[in-house]
Design an enzyme around this catalytic site. Structure first.
Site, mmCIF file in Angstrom:
data_model
loop_
_atom_site.group_PDB
_atom_site.id
_atom_site.type_symbol
_atom_site.label_atom_id
_atom_site.label_comp_id
_atom_site.label_asym_id
_atom_site.label_seq_id
_atom_site.Cartn_x
_atom_site.Cartn_y
_atom_site.Cartn_z
ATOM 1 C CB VAL A 185 27.092 54.888 -1.932
ATOM 2 C CG1 VAL A 185 28.505 54.628 -1.457
ATOM 3 C CG2 VAL A 185 26.636 53.801 -2.903
ATOM 4 N NE ARG B 17 20.761 50.689 4.403
ATOM 5 C CZ ARG B 17 20.350 50.372 3.180
ATOM 6 N NH1 ARG B 17 19.743 49.216 2.984
ATOM 7 N NH2 ARG B 17 20.549 51.188 2.172
ATOM 8 C CB SER C 85 16.249 70.689 12.088
ATOM 9 O OG SER C 85 15.719 71.473 13.155
#
Length: 238
Positions: free
Chosen positions: A105, A203, A83
């Site tokens: 997206v 990815r 965080s």
């Protein structure tokens, strides 16, 4: 028709990002970096030399200590205290095919601005009066040479049909229906470094689409100089 390769460009990022993360993170543990106003020693609560009470070094972000930041950021990253790293962000310009933008997206904790096929008329001079496409990787394992010829033929046909619809009066937002998935798309993406880590984790994985992995490697190359400590875990990513 123009064929180009994909690319990634770093547009902007948080100044001294890892130093900002260190300053924010030390608030959590009340271990703010402080200096004695008399002797200049870095202290925690009170200077053992001058016995002055410490205070937060307000100039730290403009005069950061890279070694201190790297050590602190490396520690909290390993601990999973992610965080804290959300305070730093980066903006990238990504040139890829529209199929890849559809995957990008899906990462919802980011902001996007994308080239619009509704309003871009590729028959106009500013676009070279042609469509621009991104060549996919043609692996020899599935007939690279013959597949490339088929792809180029399909791209040329799509371009002719697109221009034909425009000539018959169709607006770009209707003619775009025949544009290929390989159409070049420019997209600007802004995310904090925690989200970029998430993007890279997903990815760069072997199961990711080959073109998405190609873009992910470019994203890593663009961000590594800015976030060297945080992205160290991805250095050996293939």
């Amino acid at each position: 028709m123009r064929i180009i390769k994909p690319s990634v460009t770093l547009l902007s990022h948080t100044p001294n990002p890892e130093s900002l993360i260190e300053q924010a993170g030390r608030i959590c543990y009340k271990s703010d970096r402080v200096k004695c106003p008399d002797c200049g020693n870095v202290i925690e609560d009170q200077c053992v030399t001058c016995h002055n009470a410490g205070y937060i070094d307000q100039d730290y972000l403009t005069d950061p200590d890279p070694e201190s930041a790297a050590k602190f950021v490396g520690k909290i990253t390993k601990l999973g205290h992610h965080s804290v790293i959300e305070h730093a962000s980066a903006t990238l310009k990504i040139v890829c095919d529209r199929g890849v933008t559809h995957e990008l997206v899906r990462h919802r904790l980011a902001s996007y601005s994308q080239e619009s096929t509704r309003y871009c008329n590729y028959s106009k001079g500013e676009f070279g009066s042609e469509i621009t496409v991104i060549a996919p990787p043609f692996a020899d394992s599935f007939g690279g040479t013959s597949q490339k010829a088929k792809w180029e033929s399909a791209m040329g046909y799509a371009e002719r049909m697109y221009f034909g619809m425009l000539e018959q009066g169709a607006p770009p937002q209707i003619a775009r229906s025949v544009l290929p998935n390989s159409l070049k798309a420019e997209i600007v993406m802004t995310a904090n470094i925690r989200e970029w880590m998430h993007v890279l984790t997903l990815r760069l994985a072997p199961a990711a689409h080959p073109q998405m992995r190609e873009i992910a490697r470019m994203i890593l190359d663009a961000l590594k100089p800015v976030f060297p400590t945080i992205l160290a875990q991805f250095v050996n990513a293939e």
